[in-house]
Design an enzyme around this catalytic site. Structure first.
Site, short mmCIF file in Angstrom:
data_model
loop_
_atom_site.label_atom_id
_atom_site.label_comp_id
_atom_site.label_asym_id
_atom_site.label_seq_id
_atom_site.Cartn_x
_atom_site.Cartn_y
_atom_site.Cartn_z
N LYS A 13 44.71 36.88 74.70
CA LYS A 13 45.22 35.49 74.69
C LYS A 13 46.11 35.26 73.47
O LYS A 13 47.20 34.70 73.58
CB LYS A 13 44.06 34.48 74.62
CG LYS A 13 43.02 34.62 75.70
CD LYS A 13 41.91 33.60 75.53
CE LYS A 13 41.07 33.74 74.27
NZ LYS A 13 40.27 34.97 74.18
N ARG A 88 36.75 25.39 75.41
CA ARG A 88 35.84 26.51 75.65
C ARG A 88 34.63 26.10 76.48
O ARG A 88 33.75 26.90 76.73
CB ARG A 88 35.35 27.05 74.31
CG ARG A 88 35.87 28.44 74.02
CD ARG A 88 35.53 28.75 72.60
NE ARG A 88 35.47 30.15 72.34
CZ ARG A 88 36.46 30.84 71.76
NH1 ARG A 88 37.59 30.27 71.46
NH2 ARG A 88 36.28 32.11 71.51
N ARG A 127 40.99 46.42 67.16
CA ARG A 127 41.84 45.34 66.62
C ARG A 127 41.85 45.36 65.09
O ARG A 127 40.82 45.50 64.46
CB ARG A 127 41.33 43.99 67.10
CG ARG A 127 42.05 42.83 66.40
CD ARG A 127 41.87 41.52 67.08
NE ARG A 127 40.49 41.20 67.36
CZ ARG A 127 40.12 40.22 68.18
NH1 ARG A 127 41.04 39.51 68.80
NH2 ARG A 127 38.86 39.99 68.40
N ARG A 160 38.03 41.86 61.78
CA ARG A 160 37.32 40.59 61.74
C ARG A 160 35.82 40.82 61.64
O ARG A 160 35.29 41.71 62.29
CB ARG A 160 37.63 39.78 63.02
CG ARG A 160 38.82 38.90 62.86
CD ARG A 160 39.32 38.33 64.14
NE ARG A 160 38.31 37.72 65.02
CZ ARG A 160 38.62 37.12 66.18
NH1 ARG A 160 39.88 37.05 66.56
NH2 ARG A 160 37.67 36.62 66.94
N ARG A 171 29.33 37.35 71.75
CA ARG A 171 30.52 36.55 72.10
C ARG A 171 30.79 36.63 73.60
O ARG A 171 31.18 35.66 74.24
CB ARG A 171 31.73 37.02 71.29
CG ARG A 171 31.67 36.53 69.85
CD ARG A 171 32.66 37.25 68.95
NE ARG A 171 34.02 37.14 69.40
CZ ARG A 171 34.99 37.99 69.04
NH1 ARG A 171 34.73 39.00 68.23
NH2 ARG A 171 36.20 37.83 69.50
P1 AP5 Z 1 43.90 39.52 71.08
O1 AP5 Z 1 45.23 39.01 71.49
O2 AP5 Z 1 43.53 39.41 69.64
O3 AP5 Z 1 42.75 38.91 72.02
P2 AP5 Z 1 42.18 37.43 72.17
O4 AP5 Z 1 42.02 37.17 73.62
O5 AP5 Z 1 43.00 36.47 71.37
O6 AP5 Z 1 40.74 37.68 71.55
P3 AP5 Z 1 39.85 36.93 70.49
O7 AP5 Z 1 38.75 37.91 70.16
O8 AP5 Z 1 40.64 36.40 69.33
O9 AP5 Z 1 39.29 35.75 71.33
P4 AP5 Z 1 38.04 34.95 71.06
O10 AP5 Z 1 38.19 33.86 72.03
O11 AP5 Z 1 36.77 35.67 71.10
O12 AP5 Z 1 38.16 34.56 69.50
P5 AP5 Z 1 38.69 33.27 68.75
O13 AP5 Z 1 39.46 33.74 67.58
O14 AP5 Z 1 39.28 32.31 69.69
O15 AP5 Z 1 43.81 41.06 71.54
C1 AP5 Z 1 42.68 41.85 71.23
C2 AP5 Z 1 43.14 43.27 70.82
O16 AP5 Z 1 43.69 43.92 71.96
C3 AP5 Z 1 44.25 43.29 69.74
O17 AP5 Z 1 44.04 44.39 68.91
C4 AP5 Z 1 45.56 43.45 70.54
O18 AP5 Z 1 46.58 44.12 69.80
C5 AP5 Z 1 45.08 44.27 71.74
N1 AP5 Z 1 45.76 43.94 73.00
C6 AP5 Z 1 46.15 42.71 73.43
N2 AP5 Z 1 46.70 42.78 74.66
C7 AP5 Z 1 46.64 44.10 75.02
C8 AP5 Z 1 47.07 44.82 76.18
N3 AP5 Z 1 47.63 44.20 77.22
N4 AP5 Z 1 46.88 46.16 76.22
C9 AP5 Z 1 46.29 46.81 75.14
N5 AP5 Z 1 45.88 46.18 74.02
C10 AP5 Z 1 46.05 44.85 73.94
O19 AP5 Z 1 37.29 32.61 68.27
C11 AP5 Z 1 36.51 33.21 67.27
C12 AP5 Z 1 35.27 32.33 67.02
O20 AP5 Z 1 35.68 31.02 66.57
C13 AP5 Z 1 34.40 32.04 68.25
O21 AP5 Z 1 33.47 33.07 68.49
C14 AP5 Z 1 33.72 30.71 67.85
O22 AP5 Z 1 32.69 30.93 66.94
C15 AP5 Z 1 34.84 29.99 67.12
N6 AP5 Z 1 35.66 29.16 68.02
C16 AP5 Z 1 36.99 29.33 68.33
N7 AP5 Z 1 37.40 28.38 69.19
C17 AP5 Z 1 36.32 27.60 69.45
C18 AP5 Z 1 36.10 26.46 70.29
N8 AP5 Z 1 37.11 25.96 71.04
N9 AP5 Z 1 34.87 25.92 70.32
C19 AP5 Z 1 33.86 26.40 69.56
N10 AP5 Z 1 34.00 27.50 68.76
C20 AP5 Z 1 35.21 28.08 68.69
#
Ligand code: AP5
Length: 216
Positions: A13, A88, A127, A160, A171
């Site tokens: 994403k 979410r 990552r 991370r 997660r």
């Molecule tokens: P990447 O693009 O980083 O993936 P992502 O979908 O953004 O994954 P996240 O782990 O950041 O999502 P998340 O929802 O768990 O975490 P968030 O930061 O929102 O890609 C992943 C890897 O794959 C990278 O290395 C990339 O280079 C590679 N890649 C990408 N596309 C690829 C492809 N097509 N082919 C091969 N490789 C590829 O949230 C973190 C924490 O914050 C949560 O756990 C929670 O505690 C809190 N939080 C955040 N938002 C909320 C909310 N709305 N409500 C409550 N808590 C929240």
């Protein structure tokens, strides 16, 4: 363009939202990134969020809803925005609808990036991110030019804290229990576009562009 990126942890994403934001000239608003910055800076929000994030749990809705409402009130969001990681759960989806009704207008599209669970685990394990500018790399799929250092600003890349294997499992469970239901929620509202996130990064970007079409 008012768009939400939805999908499990590691689906890509953030990678796709960052690319589309550059192409279309709208801000990329990642709640994960906002919260990680707050933790690094030791703000009151960061101090409260830290423990939840380290466990892979959701940060309480009221805190995240306020963070997003404040960010959407800034002038650049008037041009449109790409939300990544928010909403979410259905309560956050309703909070977003209220903010948009007051200030912006309804969502144009929800891009659902779906990826197999095994691939998610491999992606998260590989990552590496830049703590300074937020750029995201992958040791195999998107390696930096100089191993271990950010292409954009030269800082040392880090893993991370919540990418540790045990936390990733939590997660994924939290995603299936809370967020996966939003796929149906947005499908029923005619907003959902599905994208196969198992494909290589450039192909996923083309698929996202196809889903967004002329949304502007
Ligand atoms: P990447 O693009 O980083 O993936 P992502 O979908 O953004 O994954 P996240 O782990 O950041 O999502 P998340 O929802 O768990 O975490 P968030 O930061 O929102 O890609 C992943 C890897 O794959 C990278 O290395 C990339 O280079 C590679 N890649 C990408 N596309 C690829 C492809 N097509 N082919 C091969 N490789 C590829 O949230 C973190 C924490 O914050 C949560 O756990 C929670 O505690 C809190 N939080 C955040 N938002 C909320 C909310 N709305 N409500 C409550 N808590 C929240």
């Amino acid at each position: 363009m008012r768009v939400v990126f939805l999908g499990p942890p590691g689906a890509g994403k953030g990678t796709q939202a960052a690319r589309i934001a550059r192409l279309r000239g709208v801000p990329h608003l990642s709640t994960g990134e906002m919260l990680r910055r707050a933790v690094r800076e030791g703000t009151p929000v960061g101090l409260q969020a830290k423990g939840h994030m380290e466990r892979g749990a959701l940060v309480p809705d009221d805190m995240v809803d306020r963070l997003v409402a404040e960010r959407l009130a800034l002038p650049d969001a008037g041009r449109g925005f790409l939300l990544d990681g928010y909403p979410r759960n259905p309560a956050q989806a309703r909070a977003l609808e209220q903010v948009l009704a007051r200030r912006h207008g309804p969502l144009d599209r929800v891009v659902y990036v779906h990826v197999d669970d095994d691939t998610l685990v491999e992606r998260i394990a590989g990552r590496r991110g830049c703590p300074k500018c937020g750029a995201v790399f992958h040791v195999a799929a998107r390696p930096p030019k100089k191993p271990g250092f950010c292409d954009s600003c030269g800082s040392a890349l880090v893993q991370r804290a919540d990418d540790a294997e045990a936390v990733v499992r939590d997660r994924l469970r939290v995603y299936h229990d809370n967020t996966a239901g939003l796929v149906r929620y947005y499908e029923e509202r005619g907003l959902l576009g599905r994208v196969d996130g198992n494909l290589p990064i450039d192909e996923v970007t083309h698929a996202v562009e196809a889903v967004l079409g002329s949304a502007a």
